[in-house]
Scaffold this motif. Sequence first.
Motif, PDB file in Angstrom:
ATOM      1  N   ASP A  37      51.829 -73.717  25.932  1.00  0.00           N
ATOM      2  CA  ASP A  37      51.229 -74.622  24.952  1.00  0.00           C
ATOM      3  C   ASP A  37      50.266 -75.599  25.615  1.00  0.00           C
ATOM      4  OD1 ASP A  37      51.235 -75.871  22.112  1.00  0.00           O
ATOM      5  OD2 ASP A  37      51.462 -77.551  23.493  1.00  0.00           O
ATOM      6  N   TYR A  38      50.693 -76.263  26.711  1.00  0.00           N
ATOM      7  CA  TYR A  38      49.819 -77.336  27.200  1.00  0.00           C
ATOM      8  C   TYR A  38      48.506 -76.818  27.763  1.00  0.00           C
ATOM      9  CZ  TYR A  38      51.284 -77.263  32.260  1.00  0.00           C
ATOM     10  OH  TYR A  38      51.524 -76.947  33.582  1.00  0.00           O
ATOM     11  N   LEU A  39      48.487 -75.620  28.340  1.00  0.00           N
ATOM     12  CA  LEU A  39      47.212 -75.088  28.823  1.00  0.00           C
ATOM     13  C   LEU A  39      46.252 -74.840  27.662  1.00  0.00           C
ATOM     14  CD1 LEU A  39      48.256 -72.589  31.638  1.00  0.00           C
ATOM     15  CD2 LEU A  39      46.951 -74.713  31.894  1.00  0.00           C
ATOM     16  N   LYS A  40      46.750 -74.209  26.626  1.00  0.00           N
ATOM     17  CA  LYS A  40      45.883 -73.914  25.479  1.00  0.00           C
ATOM     18  C   LYS A  40      45.477 -75.201  24.765  1.00  0.00           C
ATOM     19  CE  LYS A  40      45.282 -70.578  21.810  1.00  0.00           C
ATOM     20  NZ  LYS A  40      45.686 -69.247  21.353  1.00  0.00           N
ATOM     21  N   ARG A  41      46.414 -76.119  24.597  1.00  0.00           N
ATOM     22  CA  ARG A  41      46.156 -77.369  23.876  1.00  0.00           C
ATOM     23  C   ARG A  41      45.216 -78.279  24.671  1.00  0.00           C
ATOM     24  NH1 ARG A  41      48.515 -79.161  19.501  1.00  0.00           N
ATOM     25  NH2 ARG A  41      49.974 -77.409  19.681  1.00  0.00           N
ATOM     26  N   ASP A  42      45.469 -78.408  25.974  1.00  0.00           N
ATOM     27  CA  ASP A  42      44.620 -79.268  26.810  1.00  0.00           C
ATOM     28  C   ASP A  42      43.212 -78.707  26.907  1.00  0.00           C
ATOM     29  OD1 ASP A  42      46.915 -80.726  27.133  1.00  0.00           O
ATOM     30  OD2 ASP A  42      47.267 -80.137  29.211  1.00  0.00           O
ATOM     31  N   SER A  43      43.106 -77.381  26.964  1.00  0.00           N
ATOM     32  CA  SER A  43      41.792 -76.739  26.975  1.00  0.00           C
ATOM     33  C   SER A  43      41.044 -77.036  25.679  1.00  0.00           C
ATOM     34  CB  SER A  43      41.955 -75.228  27.167  1.00  0.00           C
ATOM     35  OG  SER A  43      40.730 -74.562  26.966  1.00  0.00           O
ATOM     36  N   PHE A  44      41.761 -76.958  24.570  1.00  0.00           N
ATOM     37  CA  PHE A  44      41.153 -77.195  23.252  1.00  0.00           C
ATOM     38  C   PHE A  44      40.631 -78.624  23.132  1.00  0.00           C
ATOM     39  CE2 PHE A  44      41.542 -78.681  18.867  1.00  0.00           C
ATOM     40  CZ  PHE A  44      40.905 -77.690  18.143  1.00  0.00           C
ATOM     41  N   PHE A  45      41.454 -79.608  23.512  1.00  0.00           N
ATOM     42  CA  PHE A  45      41.079 -81.003  23.281  1.00  0.00           C
ATOM     43  C   PHE A  45      40.107 -81.540  24.334  1.00  0.00           C
ATOM     44  CE2 PHE A  45      44.726 -80.938  20.420  1.00  0.00           C
ATOM     45  CZ  PHE A  45      44.243 -81.693  19.360  1.00  0.00           C
TER      46      PHE A  45
END
Length: 410
Positions: free
Chosen positions: A164-172
């Motif tokens: 989750d955090y890789l995808k979420r941090d990449s998104f934001f």
Amino acid sequence: MNKKKILNDPVYGFINIPNDLLFDIIEHRYFQRLRRIKQLGLTDLVYPGALHTRFHHALGAMDLMRRALNSLQEKGIEISEEERKASMMAILLHDVGHGPFSHTLEFSLFKGVHHEMVGKWMMERLNKTFNGALDLTLKIFQDQYERPFFHQLVSSQLDIDRLDYLKRDSFFTGVYEGAIGSERIIKMLNVSNEQLVVEEKGIYSIENFLSARRLMYWQVYLHKTAVSAEVMLIELIKRAKYLTQSGEKLTATPALKIFLERNITMQDFEEDPDILEIYSLLDDNDIWGSIKFWQEHDDIILRTLSEKLLNRKLMGISFSNDPLGRIVTDDLIHKAAQMFGVNDEDASYLVKTGSVSNSAYIASGQSIKILRKHGGVVDVADASDLPNIKAMSKIVTKHYLCAPKELLSN
């Protein structure tokens, strides 16, 4: 009251809260506090969009856990309803113990207490509140359950947290090099001898995952400007603690004031139940609110660091492959002392050295296991002819010098 709510997540779309207990935990003030703790600390000073919180991340991880469990069940892995609830609860609460600015202040507000330990204590409190409903959750969280793959889904080198955090941090952040195919990786997960494994056809997705993690570390998590801001915040809190314990009366929120006045340790948490409750009141707002008062304080070190952080006038920072010599550091501290009209000891808050390291994959310990088509299980580094995975097993360390820009430019 209908507790099976639907939330709209910018990364995954609609997220269901599948049972009443999860809803009640999300509503609890321990969990609601995560709304006020940014996922990436001070990284929004580099990437303005990085304003997402631990609350966002925990809900996203809960949804990915649901998908992972569904996928495993479709492959014939037996998972009871109790195990499903407990593992979803464990990932939902895996970060509940984080303090202000996530990792940044973990070792300056108190000593020798990791956020995972605080999280365990909070889960134990919640377990009492909900009459033992988190018994299995605690076992899974602490890796004490007889089926270890549940814990590995929560905490390992290929866990739901990282997906989750890789995808979420990449998104934001807008750093799209960090985007990963979490859906495909989840579909490739399996269980062998109660251990979490990845089917062989998913090996390229794992390579992409490790590569994305390595890139995100250098471009986001260890970005030099973010490191500079974190160093400044750590030194600011240390200075505030020093002044408070020296008799200065600093304006701070009631909860923060207690952590400034005392050098709280693990023993304090264990012996005084009130400490955990006071800690549960702390979030990013306590720090920013106090800093706004400190920018007008008579102490020039406290005032300077506060002003610079509030106005994004960050100190300079340089990276090197080798640590800086003591002679060079002492010389810079002396120059800083002259610049600000203080003694060398006070000036040392403005000249800091340290190191950061990036390890995308550590083969020892809980390694990522690949399930061969014929049934054998091997380490991902040995399962592929791709040299990148072996290269990413190497820990890269960089040393930094952080000081006022005027000193570094001379």
